[in-house]
Write a protein that holds these residues in place. Sequence first.
Motif, short mmCIF file in Angstrom:
data_model
loop_
_atom_site.label_atom_id
_atom_site.label_comp_id
_atom_site.label_asym_id
_atom_site.label_seq_id
_atom_site.Cartn_x
_atom_site.Cartn_y
_atom_site.Cartn_z
N CYS B 370 -7.61 -92.15 32.48
CA CYS B 370 -7.40 -92.68 33.82
C CYS B 370 -6.94 -91.57 34.75
O CYS B 370 -6.06 -90.78 34.41
CB CYS B 370 -6.36 -93.80 33.77
SG CYS B 370 -5.88 -94.37 35.40
N CYS B 455 -8.06 -96.87 34.89
CA CYS B 455 -7.86 -97.94 33.93
C CYS B 455 -7.78 -99.26 34.70
O CYS B 455 -7.64 -99.27 35.93
CB CYS B 455 -6.57 -97.71 33.12
SG CYS B 455 -5.06 -97.96 34.05
N CYS B 458 -4.60 -99.57 37.01
CA CYS B 458 -4.61 -98.70 38.19
C CYS B 458 -5.69 -99.15 39.17
O CYS B 458 -5.56 -98.97 40.38
CB CYS B 458 -4.78 -97.24 37.80
SG CYS B 458 -3.34 -96.59 36.92
ZN ZN Z 1 -4.30 -95.94 34.94
#
Ligand code: ZN
Lengths: 101, 503
Positions: B370, B455, B458
């Motif tokens: 991420c 991810c 997020c």
């Molecule tokens: Zn993330």
Amino acid sequence: MAAPLAIHLEFGGGAELLFSGVKEHHVTLPSQSEPWDVKQLLVWIQRNLLKERPELFVQGDSVRPGILVLINDADWELMGQLDYKLQDQDNVVFISTLHGG
Amino acid sequence: MCQAEEEYSDELGSAHVPSVSKKCVKCKEATAAVVIRAGDVYCRACFKEYYIHKFRATLGKNRVIFPGEKVLLAVSGGPSSCSMLHQVQEGLSQSVHKKLRFLPGIVYIDEGGAVGRSVEERLRTMAELQAVFKATGFQFYIVPLEEVLDLPGSVVVSALAPPERANSTYKAEVDHFMHSNCSTRSAPQDQDHEALPEVQESATQMLQQLMLSAKTLTARQNLLNTLRQHLLVHMARTRGYSKLMLGDSRTRLAVKLLTSLSLGRGAQLAQDTGFSDSRYGDIISVRPMRDHSAKEVFYYNHLFHVTFLFIPSLDTKQMTDKASVQRLTESFVTKLQEEFPSTVSTIYRTSEKLQTAGRCSSTGDQCERCLLCLCTLDTAVDDASAFQATLISEQLSQTAWPRVDRSKVAKHQGKPESTSFTAQYCSAKAGAQDCGGCCSFAKEPEPMDLRSLLCYSCQLTIRDMSSIEHLPPYILSEAQRRHRRCEMREEISEFLLDSGKDD
Ligand SMILES: [Zn+2]
Ligand SMILES: [Zn+2]
């Protein structure tokens, strides 16, 4: 009749913000027929010291969850909590543990 | 019986006798002062011993800090991290055999600019902490969060982990250390400790713009945590530290765990809340306060005069419990602690048992981490996941996804600005293919879509932002680099012998 009590109050951990940012307060509780206990002290604090947002300090007739109370440097749970009978020159500390860490 | 008499005499206003005097369960002599759990009451001295022992035991049993290693303590000024600093000081002043054997430094990140504090307030806090740090004699760094705007893109790249050191070498190194270097002092101070950092007003404004582009308090808090983490890792890397020590208490971690769950960070829980976190590869974060409850921390600090500050956070002004997911969870955990104390330890013990499956390798491809939190991407999972559900509801509701015009990124980097506006009008449809279709009519830069680099959790944060153009340049440029890399890989994939795409 019990004589007036001089006690020392301390607020910390952010709880002082509810008391105009002042951490230490020397107060005198007026004389009354019964001895002062912590429950009555909380009512007195609300009427005389707490300037705003009482819901952030008290809940029902006790303190809000997350506020620690020490009486003469001992956990108030050992002292009888709300029923503790205050004595002259007692030191009562309220510390907010919310948003700390 | 005795007590009844005492209370009676109190009422008459005569003797001053403590109304209750329970004995400490440890030494069975002194009067108890602290209730740790129902029935577990400790006197002052035994509580101190218990607290210190717990800190050292947490560090010791995990054996991740090597003798002589440089460890950067992240001190926020709050109760838990200040208590941690105190523990380290305590540990270094011990006799040789009990002594902690690493080299500590301190970093304080001043977030005042992000939470809207005035310059004067920020300086006051910094000066207060500076006094505390100076008294330790450790190397320390006071850094405004604004510096995050100037970080290099490498911050969001997981570096190669140093060669694995086996447990047996740990023992050997301890022995070696004990013989060679018993009187370790912290490194010589190379910084002018008198001067507090000056912050440019324009930098503060940029930081504030960024914070304001997050539309919800929840997203704002996530964003702030992310930026702080990046700056901490950067400080550790550039100052030669290999470990970061964080002050999260057990209560804080329980809140974090439940918050993480509700924000879709299930896959990252183990790293988010465990003792150690190695997602950055070369810099490992450890949490030695994870066995201390908030109550213990506050009692310790009060009884042993540990200075800490109350520093306003993002949500200080919004005093309602429902202001954000984080705040709501905290109030829930606090009430739980009060009414069902054992539940909170259960929550927190759960985090110890969580292990992510071996998907994550520290040497892995950068495309798979991420962009913001550096966890292994969890978005390539099965159809029944929350991730898929969000995607579908997004498609149905046509939620707009904040984008940034690549030309603006170029501007950030000081390159001439091209005149592309198509990008902003390109509505966010799910999937990059649709999008490629609608704005490729002119040979202009495609809008940058961060989604594929984030991810699930997020993604949710970024989705709550009105625009991502205020994100710091290091994030945007790294995003661009990853996009280019993926494009390149696609282009050459047919020529690769092992493209990983075999059916
Ligand atoms: Zn993330
Ligand atoms: Zn004891």
